[in-house]
Design a protein around this motif. Sequence first.
Motif, PDB file in Angstrom:
ATOM      1  N   CYS A 111      -2.711   1.465   9.754  1.00 42.84           N
ATOM      2  CA  CYS A 111      -1.978   0.729   8.726  1.00 42.84           C
ATOM      3  C   CYS A 111      -0.466   0.734   8.947  1.00 42.84           C
ATOM      4  CB  CYS A 111      -2.284   1.315   7.350  1.00 42.84           C
ATOM      5  SG  CYS A 111      -3.937   0.930   6.743  1.00 42.84           S
ATOM      6  N   ARG A 116       1.544  -5.223  10.699  1.00 40.91           N
ATOM      7  CA  ARG A 116       0.697  -5.466   9.536  1.00 40.91           C
ATOM      8  C   ARG A 116      -0.478  -4.494   9.563  1.00 40.91           C
ATOM      9  NH1 ARG A 116       0.860 -10.118   6.453  1.00 40.91           N
ATOM     10  NH2 ARG A 116       2.609 -11.501   6.927  1.00 40.91           N
ATOM     11  N   PRO A 117      -0.885  -3.981   8.404  1.00 43.80           N
ATOM     12  CA  PRO A 117      -2.039  -3.071   8.371  1.00 43.80           C
ATOM     13  C   PRO A 117      -3.282  -3.739   8.941  1.00 43.80           C
ATOM     14  CG  PRO A 117      -0.861  -3.009   6.285  1.00 43.80           C
ATOM     15  CD  PRO A 117      -0.273  -4.139   7.071  1.00 43.80           C
ATOM     16  N   SER A 118      -4.105  -2.935   9.595  1.00 45.45           N
ATOM     17  CA  SER A 118      -5.304  -3.442  10.241  1.00 45.45           C
ATOM     18  C   SER A 118      -6.307  -3.964   9.217  1.00 45.45           C
ATOM     19  CB  SER A 118      -5.951  -2.338  11.080  1.00 45.45           C
ATOM     20  OG  SER A 118      -7.227  -2.733  11.522  1.00 45.45           O
ATOM     21  N   VAL A 119      -6.660  -5.252   9.342  1.00 48.24           N
ATOM     22  CA  VAL A 119      -7.672  -5.843   8.471  1.00 48.24           C
ATOM     23  C   VAL A 119      -9.056  -5.327   8.860  1.00 48.24           C
ATOM     24  CG1 VAL A 119      -8.797  -8.012   7.821  1.00 48.24           C
ATOM     25  CG2 VAL A 119      -6.299  -7.871   7.935  1.00 48.24           C
ATOM     26  N   THR A 120      -9.328  -5.233  10.169  1.00 48.71           N
ATOM     27  CA  THR A 120     -10.643  -4.739  10.589  1.00 48.71           C
ATOM     28  C   THR A 120     -10.811  -3.262  10.239  1.00 48.71           C
ATOM     29  OG1 THR A 120      -9.862  -4.224  12.828  1.00 48.71           O
ATOM     30  CG2 THR A 120     -10.787  -6.424  12.456  1.00 48.71           C
ATOM     31  N   ALA A 122      -9.510  -1.796   7.589  1.00 48.09           N
ATOM     32  CA  ALA A 122      -9.787  -1.755   6.159  1.00 48.09           C
ATOM     33  C   ALA A 122     -11.225  -2.186   5.867  1.00 48.09           C
ATOM     34  CB  ALA A 122      -8.798  -2.647   5.418  1.00 48.09           C
ATOM     35  N   TRP A 205      -5.777   7.738   3.547  1.00 52.68           N
ATOM     36  CA  TRP A 205      -5.834   7.230   4.915  1.00 52.68           C
ATOM     37  C   TRP A 205      -6.058   8.333   5.940  1.00 52.68           C
ATOM     38  CZ3 TRP A 205      -0.958   3.608   4.475  1.00 52.68           C
ATOM     39  CH2 TRP A 205      -1.331   2.436   3.779  1.00 52.68           C
ATOM     40  N   TYR A 245      -2.306   2.066  -0.439  1.00 54.43           N
ATOM     41  CA  TYR A 245      -1.500   0.902  -0.078  1.00 54.43           C
ATOM     42  C   TYR A 245      -0.296   0.760  -1.008  1.00 54.43           C
ATOM     43  CZ  TYR A 245      -5.165  -0.753   3.092  1.00 54.43           C
ATOM     44  OH  TYR A 245      -6.056  -0.862   4.127  1.00 54.43           O
ATOM     45  N   ALA A 278      -5.404  -6.742   4.083  1.00 50.91           N
ATOM     46  CA  ALA A 278      -6.219  -5.559   4.371  1.00 50.91           C
ATOM     47  C   ALA A 278      -6.905  -5.051   3.108  1.00 50.91           C
ATOM     48  CB  ALA A 278      -5.361  -4.466   4.992  1.00 50.91           C
TER      49      ALA A 278
END
Length: 358
Positions: A111, A116-120, A122, A205, A245, A278
């Motif tokens: 993150c 940008r924080p990882s969408v996958t 999350a 996290w 977040y 995310a």
Amino acid sequence: MLGRPEIVGYLIDRGLLSPSHVVGDDLAVLDFSRRHVNFAVTTTGGPRYFLKQARDPAGRAALAREAAVYRHFQDSDDLPGILARYHSFDVELGVLLLEFGRENTTLRGACLDRRRPSVTGAATAGRGLARFHQLTGSADAPLPPPCPPWVVRIHRPGSRILQEFSATNIELIRIIQAHPRFGGLLDELADGYEETAFMHGDVRWDNCLLMVSERGRSTRMRLVDLELAGKGDAAWDVGCFFGEYLGSWVLSLPVTAGAMDSALIGTAAHPLDAMQPAIRAFWRSYEKEYERGTGRKIEPAFLRRAAAFAGGRLIQMAFEHTQEAPQMTSQAICLLQLSLNVMERPAEAAGHLLGIAA
């Protein structure tokens, strides 16, 4: 207490490492000590172990509780994909021994160590947490008693909490007690807390280990630190994930005057609008996996409760932020301010802050 020099011999004596791992020069012993004395033992292409050792009787009791949780689930078919492999708890030395796979980062790294924080990452966490909440385990190894989150009663602290907290932490409690709405909102969180699922109790996290491919896609997650796991409210875990977040956004603001204002919003090192994709990916994956596993849709009230619990996690982050601080910080005040807003209007917080329609 096992030190770095004794760790390898401890594992060899138990048949978990061979002398060839040492001779081959592919073995590393890494110190990850925090509240407990922690060592990770890694080998190239071989086993990877994590040893947690208690520093005091309270820590030993916490690790014994965690070991009981692992024993409860050690025969579950779903366990290998969610938790580390449990080996043993050495009562005499107070050592919890676990084995991990090829996880190579935490969700914090996925993150914050990128634009940008990882969408996958999350989405992987959402699926994993939903599966975790559906675990049942063995009736022959009962779960320890539940541990409701302490923060929902922080406006009425017991003597033990006051002994463990710093002077700045106690100042935070006074701020919460002095506010006309904080106490009532925390009482509402406590009254709405439902012991209906198996929950982790300390979702953050750092406790989400990810296996990330060379292309940067997360393919697997394991949850660690089960000291607070037990029967509880799944919405608390989800809310804590949301709170990670929100709190990271607040802590990245260059606050100096003790309160957030609109002029600061666009200056965050980790902007909220960059985090929302995310957050949505986590929630959608959680919803989908929950429905797949239970055959039921999540009620809208669950999301509102989870959003309100995110306010509780923000209060926890304020206490963590000030545990070692010599005086009150502007960031801690902003975390309290945001927690109050979230708890007062959870449906609005879900839509405007998290980017999820409640």
